[in-house]
Design an enzyme around this catalytic site. Sequence first.
Site, PDB file in Angstrom:
ATOM      1  N   PHE A 134       0.774  -1.231   0.044  1.00  0.00           N
ATOM      2  CA  PHE A 134      -0.255  -0.005  -0.166  1.00  0.00           C
ATOM      3  C   PHE A 134       0.899   1.406   0.026  1.00  0.00           C
ATOM      4  O   PHE A 134       1.719   1.330   0.737  1.00  0.00           O
ATOM      5  CB  PHE A 134      -0.982   0.061   1.474  1.00  0.00           C
ATOM      6  CG  PHE A 134      -1.869   1.125   1.162  1.00  0.00           C
ATOM      7  CD1 PHE A 134      -2.964   1.232   0.191  1.00  0.00           C
ATOM      8  CD2 PHE A 134      -1.598   2.504   1.944  1.00  0.00           C
ATOM      9  CE1 PHE A 134      -3.912   2.172   0.355  1.00  0.00           C
ATOM     10  CE2 PHE A 134      -2.483   3.699   1.864  1.00  0.00           C
ATOM     11  CZ  PHE A 134      -3.520   3.409   0.830  1.00  0.00           C
ATOM     12  N   ASP A 218       9.219   2.579   1.529  1.00  0.00           N
ATOM     13  CA  ASP A 218       8.099   3.331   2.067  1.00  0.00           C
ATOM     14  C   ASP A 218       7.941   3.039   3.506  1.00  0.00           C
ATOM     15  O   ASP A 218       7.302   1.906   3.811  1.00  0.00           O
ATOM     16  CB  ASP A 218       6.926   2.848   1.311  1.00  0.00           C
ATOM     17  CG  ASP A 218       5.452   3.627   1.762  1.00  0.00           C
ATOM     18  OD1 ASP A 218       5.610   4.236   2.769  1.00  0.00           O
ATOM     19  OD2 ASP A 218       4.433   3.497   1.076  1.00  0.00           O
ATOM     20  N   LYS A 247       2.881   9.621   8.145  1.00  0.00           N
ATOM     21  CA  LYS A 247       1.865   9.294   9.562  1.00  0.00           C
ATOM     22  C   LYS A 247       2.492   9.601  10.782  1.00  0.00           C
ATOM     23  O   LYS A 247       1.746  10.487  11.217  1.00  0.00           O
ATOM     24  CB  LYS A 247       1.596   7.694   9.382  1.00  0.00           C
ATOM     25  CG  LYS A 247       0.745   7.313   8.293  1.00  0.00           C
ATOM     26  CD  LYS A 247       0.080   5.900   8.538  1.00  0.00           C
ATOM     27  CE  LYS A 247      -0.954   5.599   7.553  1.00  0.00           C
ATOM     28  NZ  LYS A 247      -0.488   4.842   6.286  1.00  0.00           N
TER      29      LYS A 247
HETATM   30  C1  LIG Z   1      -1.021   5.206   4.966  1.00  0.00           C
HETATM   31  C2  LIG Z   1       0.061   4.847   4.055  1.00  0.00           C
HETATM   32  C3  LIG Z   1       0.287   5.597   2.892  1.00  0.00           C
HETATM   33  C4  LIG Z   1      -0.501   6.677   2.418  1.00  0.00           C
HETATM   34  O1  LIG Z   1      -0.351   7.772   3.196  1.00  0.00           O
HETATM   35  P1  LIG Z   1      -1.481   9.026   3.061  1.00  0.00           P
HETATM   36  O2  LIG Z   1      -0.867   9.837   4.105  1.00  0.00           O
HETATM   37  O3  LIG Z   1      -2.883   8.598   3.394  1.00  0.00           O
HETATM   38  O4  LIG Z   1      -1.480   9.390   1.797  1.00  0.00           O
HETATM   39  C5  LIG Z   1       1.498   5.115   1.931  1.00  0.00           C
HETATM   40  N1  LIG Z   1       2.376   4.254   2.578  1.00  0.00           N
HETATM   41  C6  LIG Z   1       2.054   3.470   3.631  1.00  0.00           C
HETATM   42  C7  LIG Z   1       2.938   2.250   3.967  1.00  0.00           C
HETATM   43  C8  LIG Z   1       0.964   3.771   4.273  1.00  0.00           C
HETATM   44  O5  LIG Z   1       0.793   2.844   5.492  1.00  0.00           O
END
Ligand SMILES: *Cc1c(COP(=O)(O)O)cnc(C)c1O
Length: 392
Positions: A134, A218, A247
């Site tokens: 994700f 990420d 986050k």
């Molecule tokens: C939550 C998340 C995203 C997206 O972040 P947003 O601030 O909602 O755009 C991207 N990568 C990972 C691993 C995430 O957990």
Amino acid sequence: MSEVTPHPNLVQNYARFPLRFVRGAGCWLYDEDGRAYLDCLSGIAVNALGHGHPHLTAAIREQAGQLLHTSNLFGIAPQERLAERLCAASFADRVYFCNSGAEANETAFKIARLWGNQVHGGSKPRIVAAEASFHGRTVGALAMTGTAAYREPFAPLPAVDFVPYGDVGALEQAMRPDVSALVLEPLQGEGGVRVPPAGYLQQARALCDQHQALLIFDEVQTGIGRTGDLFAYQHEGVVPDVMSLAKGLGGGVPIGASLMREELAQLLTPGTHASTFGGNHLACAAGNAVLDVVQGDGFLPGVRTAGARIAAELQRLLGDAAVEVRGRGLLIGAQLRSAPLPLLRACLDQGLICGVAGSNVLRLAPPLIIGEAEIDALVERLAAAWTACPIA
Ligand SMILES: *Cc1c(COP(=O)(O)O)cnc(C)c1O
């Protein structure tokens, strides 16, 4: 739980629980009726310091009274300070600030393109990412997200090749000289709190080196202490070329960041990329305050200790109903044999907020400040929910 009817003026793109919170303190949230809920989700791994943390609150208050925003047409002292600290604590030489995880990944995507187009003469059109990953909901981040349900309504997306997460053989097949970047979460969050097999990330690094591809981690969910290290890549010492954060970085104030090596930062010349809000005074004051706490003595060992206890309690409580309890630090998943939603509702009835991830995974991501007393409350409430709603 008082009913929350879907609001007629809001887009109905969220399936919301029938609760509105009005106040928070530490690991606790309070609803409109004054009822207390133990927060073991942290607004999806965002509220790293819980709610109403005195140091974060004071920093935001002070900055709000001084200056919120000037744009990146001017120097921003709190942004410079946060960049210095993130670089000092990581592999990175430079930081680009934005406002969300998706945006940080968009930046990474653009760096991969510049790496292919400018440094390698257009010979690297391919990007490789993992199934069940994700990376966010904007088009570029979605293109790298290996989850069909999120992608398919928005096809065609920029082409990305997907490999099963954790499978070295598949990675060896996919990695070729025409690959500009490999994008991975060092531990998959949304995909089901999936920890890669030992050595997988090392292999990924070696294959990227072999084919002159960028390794992009990420760490939007895993970064800023969530896994018990400041960054999850530090657990195995596998260093990426680019890292996305968001986050937990602002503790609840929106902020995202792309960290990168000098050579890659050189590609982002004026005019190539920008954000109006990115790294403004308020967001960076919050980021600095979060780092003050997370980098404090004994904080990260505390995350590891708390995480180990919660994982052990979860294993004991769920017994055979859990196929597996896994994760690292305070990002914990229990793979169940059926959908966790009934259990999640039973938890809410007991005043406990948990989450889900992937298929049939109960996810716990409490504030990193969680202490013994709150873990006792978590165990007690989860046990009561489990009694009320055992799932096969
Ligand atoms: C939550 C998340 C995203 C997206 O972040 P947003 O601030 O909602 O755009 C991207 N990568 C990972 C691993 C995430 O957990």
